[in-house]
Design an enzyme around this catalytic site. Sequence first.
Site, PDB file in Angstrom:
ATOM      1  N   SER A  91     -16.307  -5.119   7.833  1.00  0.00           N
ATOM      2  CA  SER A  91     -17.241  -5.642   7.421  1.00  0.00           C
ATOM      3  C   SER A  91     -17.910  -6.905   8.635  1.00  0.00           C
ATOM      4  CB  SER A  91     -17.405  -6.221   6.155  1.00  0.00           C
ATOM      5  OG  SER A  91     -18.383  -6.532   5.385  1.00  0.00           O
ATOM      6  N   HIS A 225     -15.755  -0.539  -0.407  1.00  0.00           N
ATOM      7  CA  HIS A 225     -16.019  -1.016   0.944  1.00  0.00           C
ATOM      8  C   HIS A 225     -14.389  -1.650   1.239  1.00  0.00           C
ATOM      9  CE1 HIS A 225     -18.910  -3.132   3.390  1.00  0.00           C
ATOM     10  NE2 HIS A 225     -18.546  -4.983   3.161  1.00  0.00           N
TER      11      HIS A 225
END
Length: 253
Positions: A91, A225
């Site tokens: 990320s 995610h």
Amino acid sequence: MAESRALRRPLPRPRAAVRLVCLPHAGGSPSLYQAWAQLLPPEVELIVACPPGRLHRIDDRWPASIADMAADFATELAPWLDRPWVAFGHSMGALVGHELVLRVQRMGLPVPARLFASACAAPTLRRDRGQHVMTDDDLCAELAGLGGIDPELLELPEMREMVLPVIRGDYELLAGYQPRRGDLLSCPVSAFVGVEDAEVSREGAARWSEWTSAPSEVVEFAGGHFYLSEQPERVIGELLDRLPTVGVSRAFV
């Protein structure tokens, strides 16, 4: 070589053939990768970055930008670049990894054999939603939706007091991030993405190809995610298949 404040080796392997440098997500800490040390083969030494504001660096100077954070990491990393290495960023960590590689290139140091950009679209595709100025409740809802942290922990006032300032600080860095279009990486990029990630599409991950002069690819995983926390063995297997050293493969996992 001595440990640094910014870079830690959970399981030192001074004779390792290759080093894996891992960078955490916004608000994240080295704990994201702690279990990897035991899963990696003896030929791979894990080095985990700890950004300011957390753990033993809670009182360290906050960086002015993502590039500033990456420059600090590059300085600390320089003594460890005596053998092949790769960078893995999750990320926000992928953007820090991108800037880290650029910084290493400018310093004339050995570049990594590969950048693994995990759960992160190409640099210019991220859209700021003002997370750093959200109310505590809205920010906690945002974090719960991404996964990676137990929503029940975010209900505890002491937990909010500890983690939210760090997360806001990282999101503020993301809001101000302005990648330089003309700067290309000289190493290949493997974009790892969860097929159920609402934040990052396969198409967005594929556009990392625009940021390197070397080959790039997209590797998809089941999950959202934080797909890597759900299937570390497969993630490490795919990573090992792409390491530069002969004999390092998923057979070790």
